[in-house]
Design an enzyme around this catalytic site. Structure first.
Site, mmCIF file in Angstrom:
data_model
loop_
_atom_site.group_PDB
_atom_site.id
_atom_site.type_symbol
_atom_site.label_atom_id
_atom_site.label_comp_id
_atom_site.label_asym_id
_atom_site.label_seq_id
_atom_site.Cartn_x
_atom_site.Cartn_y
_atom_site.Cartn_z
ATOM 1 N N ASP A 203 0.865 -1.172 0.000
ATOM 2 C CA ASP A 203 0.000 0.000 0.000
ATOM 3 C C ASP A 203 0.910 1.234 0.000
ATOM 4 O OD1 ASP A 203 -1.555 2.227 0.735
ATOM 5 O OD2 ASP A 203 -2.956 1.009 1.878
ATOM 6 N N TYR A 228 -5.044 11.216 -4.223
ATOM 7 C CA TYR A 228 -5.574 12.490 -3.730
ATOM 8 C C TYR A 228 -4.767 13.064 -2.576
ATOM 9 C CZ TYR A 228 -7.949 8.999 -0.796
ATOM 10 O OH TYR A 228 -8.230 7.924 0.012
ATOM 11 N N LYS A 229 -3.710 12.396 -2.149
ATOM 12 C CA LYS A 229 -2.878 12.923 -1.071
ATOM 13 C C LYS A 229 -1.744 13.751 -1.677
ATOM 14 C CE LYS A 229 -3.925 8.863 1.805
ATOM 15 N NZ LYS A 229 -4.897 9.481 2.727
ATOM 16 N N ARG A 377 -1.492 14.502 13.743
ATOM 17 C CA ARG A 377 -0.664 14.180 12.571
ATOM 18 C C ARG A 377 -0.577 15.409 11.690
ATOM 19 N NH1 ARG A 377 -2.547 9.793 8.141
ATOM 20 N NH2 ARG A 377 -3.757 11.597 7.467
#
Length: 417
Positions: A203, A228-229, A377
């Site tokens: 992943d 999309y990150k 985060r």
């Protein structure tokens, strides 16, 4: 504080990627955005490209646009392959979501290892990955063997090796831990899995576009990831999958769709999958999302993953220096590896009141992420995050702590995405 701020300005002045910030929409210059590892900013060219696709191609060409659209998943896949993942054209394609792609490739891998009864993952793998693997194990009567991981420091390859034996069919892990940002040694793990005859499925959601991904060097078998990150393709953008070239004709995925068919427009009665990476797609390609992936991935490819990773390491190192100077005394603990080579482009801080602090940061114009258990985060997307942004965001966090502003927010946790 002045010395740290001066250091940030100096680092920005020397940043070879500084001009890439201009390629993104910055609607609110006062907002400090530390969530590009959940949803990247909008590239300026993406909006323009989508308007063109809607008005000229869809509006004007109508169904004739399929002459262009039908190859878009492969075209975008080739940009990801060569410009982001360092593999060959024809080994990556856009398709479905990360979870669906993980299911398809995991099922194909298990079918390729008949007689083996074990899937190996770790207890800090992303939840959807564990759910997919657990579902496959349950329906097939297999064992899901879960390796214990240090939630802050990441997976120890020695623990992984101890879980491997000739019963293992598949090892499925995240290259970069979603909570802590800790990197797994992809090469060492792949080598260990291959030694017992298992296939590997990676992943890459938090590593694609932020750090080098050594799929080629490792001889990795399979991988999935989102766009999309750090790849900035927008909310709901399609995912990608990677299948090493020599495996493509030997694996058959479980969802037999017409876009994986050898001659799809013959509309034949029997399924005969093409031998290329397209055999792992199912249905109609996501056209608008595909254009968004092309734009975002092209920016990453132009900047170069080496330069992006170097800036990510510098941004996180600077953030850790601010943590040491300002936040360690405020009850925070660092929940990310200190060594730059062992982490990606985000830093995680532990605090027992992290949920309330997260809400207070948002109210102060800083957007981080909350992750259980009790973690903040903060992702620093190297293409548009500046060192002065990191300084400002941490300065506002320090003020939230010193003023006690976080105590005004309820302890109950709302929905987290």
């Amino acid at each position: 504080m002045k010395d740290l701020h001066a250091a940030a300005r100096a680092l920005d002045a020397e940043d070879p990627l500084a001009t890439y910030r201009e390629r993104f929409v910055i609607a609110d210059p006062d907002l400090v955005y530390f969530d590009g590892n959940s949803l990247g900013r909008l590239p300026v060219t993406t909006g323009q490209r989508l308007v063109e696709a809607v008005s000229r191609e869809w509006g004007g060409e109508l169904i004739r646009g399929w002459d262009r659209w039908i190859g878009l998943a492969r075209e975008a896949g080739d940009v990801l392959a060569t410009g982001v993942l360092g593999v060959d054209p024809g080994e990556v394609v856009l398709s479905d979501s990360t979870s669906v792609n993980l299911y398809k490739l995991a099922a194909a891998a298990l079918d390729a290892r008949p007689g083996r009864s074990v899937i190996v993952t770790d207890d800090d793998n992303f939840p959807t990955d564990r759910y997919v693997l657990a579902g496959l194990a349950e329906t097939r009567g297999l064992t899901l063997r879960v390796v214990e991981t240090d939630i802050n420091q990441g997976l120890d390859p020695a623990h992984l090796r101890a879980a491997l034996d000739p019963d293992v069919a598949l090892v499925c892990l995240s290259h970069l831990a979603y909570r802590s940002g800790a990197l797994v040694d992809l090469v060492a793990v792949t080598e260990a899995a291959h030694e017992v005859g298992a296939l590997t499925l990676w992943d890459l959601c938090h590593s694609a576009g932020s750090v080098p991904v050594p799929l080629r060097e490792a001889g990795a078998d399979l991988a999935v990831g989102c766009t999309y990150k750090y790849l900035n393709a927008g909310p709901g953008a399609p995912a990608f999958l990677y299948v090493r070239a020599d495996l493509q004709s030997r694996l058959r995925q479980p969802i037999w769709g017409w876009f994986g068919q050898r001659d799809q427009f013959a509309m034949g009665t029997d399924y005969d999958p093409v031998e290329s990476v397209e055999r792992f797609v199912v249905g109609t390609p996501p056209v608008l999302g595909g254009y968004a992936v092309l734009e975002g991935a092209s920016i990453t490819a132009a900047a170069g993953i080496g330069a992006i990773a170097a800036k990510g390491a510098a941004l996180t190192s600077y953030a850790i220096s601010l943590f040491d100077a300002w936040l360690a005394a405020e009850g925070f603990e660092l929940a990310t590896p200190r060594e730059p080579e062992r982490r990606g482009a985000h830093v995680t801080l532990y605090h027992p009141e992290a949920w309330r602090i997260c809400q207070a940061m948002k109210a102060a114009g800083v957007v981080p992420d909350f992750r259980t258990p009790d973690r903040l985060r903060m992702g620093f997307a190297p293409l548009y995050t500046r060192f002065v942004d990191v300084h400002e965001g941490f300065a506002r966090l320090r003020e939230v702590m010193r003023s006690g502003g976080w105590t005004r927010f309820p302890a109950e946790r709302g929905r987290v995405t």
